[in-house]
Enzyme design. Structure first.
Site, short mmCIF file in Angstrom:
data_model
loop_
_atom_site.label_atom_id
_atom_site.label_comp_id
_atom_site.label_asym_id
_atom_site.label_seq_id
_atom_site.Cartn_x
_atom_site.Cartn_y
_atom_site.Cartn_z
N TYR A 229 -2.03 -0.77 10.05
CA TYR A 229 -2.26 -1.39 8.74
C TYR A 229 -1.04 -1.18 7.85
O TYR A 229 -0.50 -2.14 7.26
CB TYR A 229 -3.50 -0.76 8.08
CG TYR A 229 -3.61 -1.10 6.62
CD1 TYR A 229 -3.91 -2.39 6.22
CD2 TYR A 229 -3.40 -0.13 5.64
CE1 TYR A 229 -3.98 -2.72 4.87
CE2 TYR A 229 -3.49 -0.45 4.30
CZ TYR A 229 -3.77 -1.73 3.92
OH TYR A 229 -3.84 -2.06 2.60
N THR B 13 0.83 -1.21 0.00
CA THR B 13 0.00 0.00 0.00
C THR B 13 0.86 1.26 0.00
O THR B 13 1.95 1.27 0.59
CB THR B 13 -0.91 0.03 1.25
OG1 THR B 13 -1.52 1.31 1.35
CG2 THR B 13 -0.12 -0.21 2.53
N1 UFG Z 1 -13.24 9.45 3.84
C1 UFG Z 1 -14.20 10.33 4.28
N2 UFG Z 1 -15.43 9.82 4.60
C2 UFG Z 1 -15.75 8.50 4.48
C3 UFG Z 1 -14.74 7.61 4.02
C4 UFG Z 1 -13.49 8.12 3.70
O1 UFG Z 1 -13.97 11.52 4.40
O2 UFG Z 1 -16.87 8.09 4.79
C5 UFG Z 1 -11.92 9.98 3.46
C6 UFG Z 1 -10.79 9.38 4.28
O3 UFG Z 1 -10.59 10.08 5.47
C7 UFG Z 1 -9.63 9.49 3.31
C8 UFG Z 1 -10.29 9.34 1.94
O4 UFG Z 1 -11.66 9.62 2.13
O5 UFG Z 1 -9.08 10.76 3.38
C9 UFG Z 1 -10.16 7.95 1.38
O6 UFG Z 1 -10.54 7.03 2.38
P1 UFG Z 1 -10.76 5.47 2.08
O7 UFG Z 1 -11.21 4.84 3.37
O8 UFG Z 1 -11.60 5.32 0.87
O9 UFG Z 1 -9.32 4.98 1.70
P2 UFG Z 1 -7.97 5.09 2.52
O10 UFG Z 1 -7.18 6.15 1.84
O11 UFG Z 1 -8.11 5.23 3.98
O12 UFG Z 1 -7.41 3.63 2.41
C10 UFG Z 1 -7.45 2.92 1.21
C11 UFG Z 1 -7.46 1.43 1.48
C12 UFG Z 1 -6.16 1.00 2.05
C13 UFG Z 1 -5.03 1.53 1.25
C14 UFG Z 1 -5.17 3.01 1.16
C15 UFG Z 1 -4.08 3.68 0.44
O13 UFG Z 1 -8.48 1.10 2.39
O14 UFG Z 1 -6.11 -0.39 2.04
O15 UFG Z 1 -6.37 3.30 0.50
O16 UFG Z 1 -4.30 5.08 0.54
F1 UFG Z 1 -3.87 1.23 1.84
#
Ligand code: UFG
Length: 327
Positions: free
Chosen positions: A141, A117
């Site tokens: 993670y 990731t």
């Molecule tokens: N977010 C919101 N509201 C929500 C969901 C997400 O504001 O309801 C924001 C998060 O804070 C983040 C962005 O949207 O800033 C993306 O969040 P995601 O949960 O969609 O994805 P992440 O970036 O946290 O994580 C994902 C995968 C991981 C991977 C990562 C790499 O879940 O496995 O991308 O960035 F490692």
């Protein structure tokens, strides 16, 4: 038959990998405990139900199918949950992967493709992240993925296990043919959550943090289409088959979109209203994760042809309206 063992083949990215493997003449053997994956997503080859920690079952699976490679997707992957439950992430992701990697090497299967990731980089003050950046994981993670990368390096020295390590940015979209798609229960990822709001299944989307040092105060992410991601895996697998050396590749497009921009684009694609609620930061989140690397293009010939944000959302939207496994 040219078998490939796909751990997590019942999950989101793993099931798309199985589809492309099948279309490319391989037989994907899914190894999955179905804790977050779906039996209905296993459509392109056999399913072995098993735990990564079950060495006997892994050994029996290697003996039965003699896979030419392992594609290892199985993992817990929620940043926020990992902050609350680090033990779960270290046990499942690291201990489970260690058992798998050892079983793979000792079975004499020496080609390994691993899902890492971009979160391993952590926040780096707005620089574009390429594979040479230092690693500063800020969540359990991300730390668990970095640890597995290190385990792979050790097994290369000891057993000659060669790997293609892909550091994904934010994977989105769905199979354009609508056979499979993203389906998590509960759903936490931004695009499917926003689309559930557009569909009327949720009241509003919470924006986690509006005070980040980014142009509009919300987090920046680099979104990449799941079909482009699995295409890269195929290219990585072929490279290993040709005897290529171990290598780390970022999978992103180099363009960052803020949370607000993603929500706006979802409104445009669906033509539906999406109410938002501004809330606090989610622990473990980085401000900006954007890929600055051209290595996968240069060395694998990878072209992310489907990773336009509107297209990813349109594919996810089509899937969400028709394709849920339980509805
Ligand atoms: N977010 C919101 N509201 C929500 C969901 C997400 O504001 O309801 C924001 C998060 O804070 C983040 C962005 O949207 O800033 C993306 O969040 P995601 O949960 O969609 O994805 P992440 O970036 O946290 O994580 C994902 C995968 C991981 C991977 C990562 C790499 O879940 O496995 O991308 O960035 F490692």
């Amino acid at each position: 038959m040219r078998h490939v063992l796909v751990t997590g083949g019942a999950g989101y990215i793993g099931s798309h990998a199985c589809k492309i493997l099948r279309a490319s003449g391989f037989t994907p053997v899914t190894y999955d405990n179905l804790s977050t994956g779906w039996r209905e997503a296993v459509r392109f080859g056999p399913l072995v139900e098993g735990e990564l920690s079950d060495r006997e079952k892994l050994d029996a699976t290697f003996a039965r199918y003699r896979p030419l490679a392992v594609l290892h997707f199985a993992a817990l992957s929620q940043v926020g949950e990992s902050v609350r439950r680090p033990g779960l992430y270290w046990r499942n992701n690291v201990e489970g992967s260690l058992t798998l990697i050892e079983a793979t090497a000792e079975a004499g299967c020496l080609n390994f493709v691993f899902s890492s990731t971009c979160a391993v980089y952590g926040d780096q003050d707005g620089v574009l992240l390429d594979e040479s950046c230092a690693l500063h994981p800020v969540s359990p993670y991300a730390s668990s993925k970095r640890a597995i990368e290190e385990i792979l390096r050790d097994f290369e020295r000891s057993h000659g296990l060669r790997s293609a390590i892909f550091r994904y940015f934010n994977v989105a979209g769905a199979d354009p043919e609508g056979e499979i798609g993203e389906f998590h229960r509960p759903e936490t990822h931004l695009i499917p959550v926003v689309l559930e709001v557009a569909e009327g299944r949720r009241e509003a989307v919470s924006i986690f943090g509006t005070d980040y040092p980014t142009p509009d105060g919300t987090c920046l992410r680099d979104y990449v289409h799941v079909m482009d991601v699995v295409e890269a895996h195929l290219l990585g697998l072929r490279r290993l088959e040709r005897g290529g050396e171990s290598r780390v590749f970022n999978l992103g497009t180099g363009h960052g979109y803020s949370v607000r921009e993603v929500i706006e684009q979802c409104r445009r694609v669906t033509g539906r209203p999406v109410p938002v609620v501004e809330s606090g930061r989610r622990p473990g989140d980085c401000a900006a994760l954007v890929s600055g690397s051209a290595r996968a293009r240069r060395e694998l010939g990878w072209e992310p042809t489907r990773s336009d944000l509107g297209r990813m959302i349109a594919d996810a939207w089509a899937w969400q309206q028709t394709g849920h496994y339980d509805s």
